[in-house]
Design a protein around this motif. Structure first.
Motif, mmCIF file in Angstrom:
data_model
loop_
_atom_site.group_PDB
_atom_site.id
_atom_site.type_symbol
_atom_site.label_atom_id
_atom_site.label_comp_id
_atom_site.label_asym_id
_atom_site.label_seq_id
_atom_site.Cartn_x
_atom_site.Cartn_y
_atom_site.Cartn_z
ATOM 1 N N VAL A 1 34.122 44.215 40.297
ATOM 2 C CA VAL A 1 33.895 43.092 39.400
ATOM 3 C C VAL A 1 33.981 43.583 37.951
ATOM 4 O O VAL A 1 33.220 44.460 37.536
ATOM 5 C CB VAL A 1 32.523 42.443 39.657
ATOM 6 N N ILE B 1 25.557 39.815 42.204
ATOM 7 C CA ILE B 1 25.836 40.658 43.372
ATOM 8 C C ILE B 1 24.570 40.822 44.212
ATOM 9 O O ILE B 1 24.593 40.708 45.439
ATOM 10 C CB ILE B 1 26.382 42.025 42.914
ATOM 11 N N ALA C 1 26.695 40.011 36.216
ATOM 12 C CA ALA C 1 27.434 40.364 37.433
ATOM 13 C C ALA C 1 26.528 41.072 38.434
ATOM 14 O O ALA C 1 26.545 40.758 39.632
ATOM 15 C CB ALA C 1 28.626 41.243 37.079
ATOM 16 N N GLY D 1 35.015 45.363 46.223
ATOM 17 C CA GLY D 1 35.306 44.386 45.187
ATOM 18 C C GLY D 1 34.813 44.917 43.856
ATOM 19 O O GLY D 1 33.611 45.129 43.669
ATOM 20 N N ASN E 1 36.142 33.872 39.855
ATOM 21 C CA ASN E 1 34.914 33.078 39.883
ATOM 22 C C ASN E 1 35.173 31.583 39.752
ATOM 23 O O ASN E 1 34.243 30.808 39.509
ATOM 24 C CB ASN E 1 33.934 33.552 38.806
ATOM 25 N N TRP F 1 36.381 29.470 42.441
ATOM 26 C CA TRP F 1 36.744 29.557 43.858
ATOM 27 C C TRP F 1 37.286 28.223 44.349
ATOM 28 O O TRP F 1 36.620 27.204 44.293
ATOM 29 C CB TRP F 1 35.551 29.993 44.693
ATOM 30 N N GLU G 1 28.269 33.148 42.123
ATOM 31 C CA GLU G 1 27.696 33.508 43.426
ATOM 32 C C GLU G 1 28.521 32.918 44.571
ATOM 33 O O GLU G 1 28.679 33.557 45.626
ATOM 34 C CB GLU G 1 26.245 33.050 43.497
ATOM 35 N N GLY H 1 25.303 41.612 48.051
ATOM 36 C CA GLY H 1 26.630 42.208 48.056
ATOM 37 C C GLY H 1 26.706 43.648 47.596
ATOM 38 O O GLY H 1 27.793 44.170 47.342
ATOM 39 N N LEU I 1 31.502 35.261 44.999
ATOM 40 C CA LEU I 1 31.113 36.542 45.599
ATOM 41 C C LEU I 1 30.770 36.371 47.076
ATOM 42 O O LEU I 1 31.131 37.217 47.911
ATOM 43 C CB LEU I 1 29.933 37.134 44.831
ATOM 44 N N SER I 2 30.071 35.298 47.408
ATOM 45 C CA SER I 2 29.731 35.042 48.813
ATOM 46 C C SER I 2 30.982 34.875 49.666
ATOM 47 O O SER I 2 31.051 35.354 50.803
ATOM 48 C CB SER I 2 28.858 33.787 48.924
ATOM 49 N N LYS J 1 32.912 38.298 49.937
ATOM 50 C CA LYS J 1 32.209 39.369 50.651
ATOM 51 C C LYS J 1 32.790 39.638 52.036
ATOM 52 O O LYS J 1 33.144 40.786 52.348
ATOM 53 C CB LYS J 1 30.714 39.018 50.718
ATOM 54 N N PHE K 1 30.372 45.196 46.647
ATOM 55 C CA PHE K 1 30.823 45.055 45.267
ATOM 56 C C PHE K 1 30.293 46.181 44.388
ATOM 57 O O PHE K 1 29.183 46.659 44.572
ATOM 58 C CB PHE K 1 30.356 43.712 44.692
#
Length: 279
Positions: free
Chosen positions: A135, A155, A151, A133, A74, A76, A116, A160, A119-120, A123, A164
């Protein structure tokens, strides 16, 4: 509940090479494993090609549930994106079904926008390789993602749900003090027990994590039963970090004893519940 389906994380026997680890799983009657990218001297860290890992697992009749793990997912950055892509490529090539995603755990406060964002970005990387994924919130007070509720909300926010799933770690669930279980979103359960009665919950750390036995302070049995009652039917993966477990020359007997304890207690709880439900 049905008979528990056990899996084995390589952390249960980190000093064994991949073939030795796989042999241990088979000796225990276990058909699913998690491999790790943080164990020196063994795959993946030693450069073993993913095709060799796949062949070794197939020869042993094992399913690789996950590679554990993409750390600091997380946070990124371009470097994290490159790392995620390389790990996802390796996972797909070795036949793993998923990639565990571990959050920043250094006192950095939680940040929904960063979560987010990660996760984006993950994905499509995962979806293009048909990977899940996984988490894994960490319950330490200094974790940037302690809550499964946080979480799950993130998602959902990135659409997601098809990519996820959550990891329910019995140790981290206890530390986080979170009441909700989210069995319908759980893709994997990590199990370990804490027996030391001198350490406070706030001071529990990975080296306290042994196998699940009668002296467990985390209520693994209760957590497992509640997850099953909520519909979770997936793997319970042993993930002990305690040096006392890692120092065992042959951990099979200890693992077998823990498996029998969990089976007996969870089946006992089910039988008790059936008796309680009779009119």
């Amino acid at each position: 509940m049905t008979t528990p389906r056990f899996a084995l994380n390589h952390m249960a026997a980190p000093r064994r090479d991949l073939a030795g680890f796989f042999a241990l799983a088979r000796a225990l009657g276990i058909d699913a494993v998690e491999i790790r990218n943080d164990l020196d001297g063994t795959a993946i860290a030693d450069g073993t090609p993913p095709e060799a890992v796949r062949a070794t697992a197939e020869a042993a009749g094992l399913t690789i549930l996950s590679i554990n793990a993409l750390q600091r997912f997380n946070d990124w950055t371009p470097a994290r994106a490159a790392e995620a892509t390389a790990l996802a490529d390796y996972a797909a090539a070795c036949g793993a079904r998923g990639l565990v995603l571990v959050p920043v755990c250094d006192g950095t406060p939680k940040d929904r926008a960063k979560l987010e964002q990660a996760l984006s970005a993950l994905k499509p990387i995962l979806a293009q390789r048909d990977l899940t994924g996984l988490v894994e919130p960490l319950g330490f007070s200094f974790s940037s993602l302690r809550s499964k509720a946080d979480a799950a909300a993130a998602i959902a926010a990135v659409g997601g749900e098809g990519v996820f799933r959550l990891v329910h770690d019995t140790f981290h669930h206890h530390l986080a003090g979170e009441p909700d279980l989210f069995p319908e979103m759980t893709g994997l359960v990590h199990i370990s027990g804490v027996a030391d009665d001198t350490v406070s919950v706030a001071d529990m750390r990975d080296p306290h994590r042994g196998l699940v036995a009668a002296d467990d302070r985390l209520d693994n049995v209760g957590q497992i039963a509640a997850l099953a009652a909520g519909g979770y039917a997936g793997a319970l993966s042993f993930e002990p970090f305690a040096p006392t477990i890692h120092d065992l020359a042959d951990p099979a007997a200890a693992l077998r004893e823990s498996m029998a304890f969990i089976e007996g207690r969870t089946q006992g709880m089910t039988a008790s519940q059936r008796g309680h439900d009779r009119p």
